[in-house]
Design an enzyme around this catalytic site. Structure first.
Site, PDB file in Angstrom:
ATOM      1  N   ASP A 103       0.881  -1.168   0.066  1.00 58.67           N
ATOM      2  CA  ASP A 103      -0.071   0.153  -0.171  1.00 58.67           C
ATOM      3  C   ASP A 103       0.852   1.355  -0.169  1.00 58.67           C
ATOM      4  OD1 ASP A 103      -2.392   1.452   0.599  1.00 58.67           O
ATOM      5  OD2 ASP A 103      -3.294  -0.382   1.449  1.00 58.67           O
ATOM      6  N   ASP A 205      -3.147   4.644  -2.334  1.00 59.37           N
ATOM      7  CA  ASP A 205      -4.399   5.124  -1.553  1.00 59.37           C
ATOM      8  C   ASP A 205      -5.077   6.400  -2.290  1.00 59.37           C
ATOM      9  OD1 ASP A 205      -5.510   4.491   1.054  1.00 59.37           O
ATOM     10  OD2 ASP A 205      -5.069   6.503   1.472  1.00 59.37           O
ATOM     11  N   GLU A 268      -6.399   3.298  -5.939  1.00 57.94           N
ATOM     12  CA  GLU A 268      -7.873   3.105  -5.177  1.00 57.94           C
ATOM     13  C   GLU A 268      -8.689   4.330  -5.583  1.00 57.94           C
ATOM     14  OE1 GLU A 268     -10.046   3.431  -0.757  1.00 57.94           O
ATOM     15  OE2 GLU A 268      -8.156   4.712  -1.374  1.00 57.94           O
ATOM     16  N   HIS A 329     -11.059  -3.475   3.261  1.00 58.15           N
ATOM     17  CA  HIS A 329     -11.163  -3.078   4.619  1.00 58.15           C
ATOM     18  C   HIS A 329     -12.011  -1.826   4.876  1.00 58.15           C
ATOM     19  CE1 HIS A 329      -8.194  -0.638   2.604  1.00 58.15           C
ATOM     20  NE2 HIS A 329      -8.010   0.008   3.738  1.00 58.15           N
ATOM     21  N   ASP A 330     -12.654  -1.271   4.000  1.00 56.40           N
ATOM     22  CA  ASP A 330     -13.370  -0.135   4.178  1.00 56.40           C
ATOM     23  C   ASP A 330     -15.024  -0.426   3.823  1.00 56.40           C
ATOM     24  OD1 ASP A 330     -11.109   1.486   4.410  1.00 56.40           O
ATOM     25  OD2 ASP A 330     -10.811   1.911   2.255  1.00 56.40           O
TER      26      ASP A 330
HETATM   27  C1  GLC Z   1      -8.314   4.778   1.799  1.00 57.98           C
HETATM   28  C2  GLC Z   1      -7.910   3.626   2.756  1.00 57.98           C
HETATM   29  C3  GLC Z   1      -8.873   3.670   4.108  1.00 57.98           C
HETATM   30  C4  GLC Z   1      -8.181   5.002   4.667  1.00 57.98           C
HETATM   31  C5  GLC Z   1      -8.233   6.185   3.796  1.00 57.98           C
HETATM   32  C6  GLC Z   1      -7.335   7.151   4.217  1.00 57.98           C
HETATM   33  O1  GLC Z   1      -9.437   5.186   1.315  1.00 57.98           O
HETATM   34  O2  GLC Z   1      -8.503   2.379   2.082  1.00 57.98           O
HETATM   35  O3  GLC Z   1      -8.754   2.586   4.850  1.00 57.98           O
HETATM   36  O4  GLC Z   1      -8.807   5.331   5.759  1.00 57.98           O
HETATM   37  O5  GLC Z   1      -7.689   5.799   2.421  1.00 57.98           O
HETATM   38  O6  GLC Z   1      -5.950   6.944   4.222  1.00 57.98           O
END
Ligand code: GLC
Length: 535
Positions: A103, A205, A268, A329-330
């Site tokens: 990541d 991210d 992402e 995980h979100d």
């Molecule tokens: C992304 C991650 C998430 C995090 C956010 C801020 O969406 O997947 O878990 O809280 O970024 O970094």
């Protein structure tokens, strides 16, 4: 070139598996998963048949957002181990013929990162411009109406220097100023550091957040806002995200990767598909895989999903490789969103669509969201908006390995509680059961990896109504497959217009189907999904 001659790279042919390191396997009894724990489970992953492991952040971090607030981009958090453990992980992954993806969190740092500590120390510090500092309005109010994803305004007042800084997420996660060339160079060097260590790629991210409107225009209000939604959704983030210049940044990141052999860039990105596919970049020089989250976000309805698949296939740029994600995980776990039975249908869908699938740890054993009592909630998103049920903890609970103490996850006290039913739902038990979710996943993965039509073949839509989704995967010179998925709990009929759809069921959500010869009319039970090897 014919289809058969087309060469594919590992991430096109492969399957990605996301590990949330805190929750996978603890090796030292502190109740938190770590790198040695992951190493101990690599044989399991190899047998599962996946290609690449993506680890959520493992870097030093105050853990305000569980590692997505990084205070050192080139280290390992002691909770997870050391750089030596990491090097060992890389070589153990590679020894098994697998790949490792990290990541990368370039949009923001921790407020404890030395860069930010310097930046906030004075207005004339050389790193002042590394972050987004702004004066308040004449009345002292925040510079504009932008909101934080985790609740409240996105601007935090800094007493010492008398300015506000921007944070798309927590105030402990200040956004970097990606228009500053020094910031760009610093982060590209972080990438080189890990690539030199042998990492096979990055999942970047919040890629679509990296550049914001230069003149900080107010975001418009969202006409479709509903009170149950996160407060962030009150506005449409049209000026705070997805700005045209972001593509220059992605191009630079890609350029770094292209200096190495076959490394993978994943983004992402939560955007409508037309905006999403722009992240493939001009001439395909952007992200290799802008994550496609449609299966996470759409209602579980055959017609809507079929349409979305066609739209996606239709809008993909030349050379753009598709990908599909069922969970991360979100988001709530698929098993909790569509139910236990439909989770098998979902697995069949994920692993037979065209494009790289990403599996979220635990999906392969049908893990569901675990209810976390109010006073045990840890996720800042849950804590900041307590009445909206937005905590991400339920989807982040420890992996269920066995019926032993704490499911074999730890000898200590798990950082987050385990599913109540872990003694029944776990890897050890499912491994010995031919009909378990785990066995189903393993067989599907093995078939996908062995049949070129499933791995890289074309997607041909066949039929969809409110209940049933049907498509064929085919590749010249190879066996063809028909996939029929009943996305409802009620029986339904499939009637092929094409009489040549004869074949034998090879894999099905209920094993009783397997080996059955089928012809052009097929009646499916509720929650049935079948994969037919066509004659
Ligand atoms: C992304 C991650 C998430 C995090 C956010 C801020 O969406 O997947 O878990 O809280 O970024 O970094």
């Amino acid at each position: 070139m014919t289809q058969r001659e087309t060469k594919h790279v590992w991430w096109q042919e492969g399957i990605i598996y996301q590990i949330y390191p805190r929750s996978y396997q603890d090796s030292n009894g502190d109740g938190i998963g770590d790198l040695q724990g992951v190493i101990n489970r690599l044989d399991y992953l190899q047998k599962l048949g996946i290609t690449a492991v993506w680890l959520s952040p493992i870097y030093p971090s105050p853990m305000a957002d569980f590692g997505y607030d990084i205070s050192d981009y080139q280290g390992i958090h002691p909770l997870f181990g050391s750089l030596a453990d990491f090097d060992q992980l890389v070589s153990e992954v590679h020894n098994r013929g697998m790949k490792l993806i990290l990541d990368l969190v370039p949009n923001h740092t921790s407020d404890q990162h030395p860069w930010f500590l310097e930046s906030r120390s004075s207005r004339d510090n050389p790193k002042r411009d590394w972050y987004l500092w702004e004066d308040g309005l004449p009345d002292g109010d925040v510079p504009n109406n932008w909101l934080s994803v985790f609740g409240g305004p996105a601007w935090e007042w800094d007493e010492t220097t008398g300015q506000y800084y921007y944070h798309a997420f927590l105030k402990e996660q200040p956004d970097l100023n990606w228009r500053n060339p020094e910031v760009q160079e610093a982060m590209l060097n972080v990438m080189r550091f890990w690539l030199d260590k042998g990492v096979d790629g990055f999942r970047v991210d919040v890629m679509w957040h990296m550049i914001k409107d230069k003149s900080l225009r107010d975001n418009p209000s969202n006409p479709n806002y509903q009170p149950h939604m996160a407060t962030y959704d009150q506005l449409l983030p049209v000026y705070s995200t997805d700005q045209p210049e972001v593509h220059d940044i992605v191009l630079q990141m890609r350029h770094v990767l292209d200096g190495y052999d076959e490394r993978l860039l994943i983004g992402e990105i939560y955007l409508p598909i037309h905006q999403l596919v722009a992240y493939y970049g001009i001439d395909g020089k952007g992200a290799h895989l802008p994550f496609n989250f449609q299966l996470l976000l759409l209602p579980w309805d055959a017609r809507q999903i079929a349409t979305a698949i066609d739209q996606y296939e239709g809008v993909l740029p030349a050379g753009g490789w598709p990908n599909w994600v069922l969970g991360n995980h979100d988001q709530p776990r698929i098993g909790s969103r569509v139910g236990k039975e439909q989770a098998r249908v979902a697995a069949l869908l994920l692993l037979t669509l065209r494009g790289t699938p990403t599996i979220y740890y635990g999906e392969e054993i049908g893990m569901r969201d675990v209810p976390i009592p109010f006073d045990e909630v840890q996720d800042p998103q849950g804590l900041n908006m307590p009445d909206k049920n937005l905590s991400r903890d339920p989807a982040r609970t420890p992996m269920q390995w066995s019926k032993d103490k704490h499911a074999g996850f730890t000898e200590g006290k798990p950082w987050l509680r385990l599913a109540r039913d872990f003694s029944r739902e776990n890897v050890a038990r499912q491994q010995d059961d031919t009909y378990s979710m785990l066995s189903f996943y393993k067989r599907l993965i093995a078939l996908r990896q062995q049949e070129p039509a499933l791995m890289v073949g074309n997607y041909v839509p066949v039929y969809a109504d409110t209940q049933i989704l049907a498509y064929i995967r085919q590749l010249e010179g190879h066996p063809r497959f028909l996939i029929l998925l009943n996305l409802s709990h009620r029986p339904g009929y499939f009637k092929a217009k094409d009489r040549s759809l004869l074949g034998v069921v090879e894999i099905a959500t209920s094993p009783e189907w397997e080996g059955t010869e089928v012809n052009d009319t097929i009646s499916l039970g509720g929650d049935d999904g079948i994969l037919v090897r066509l004659n």
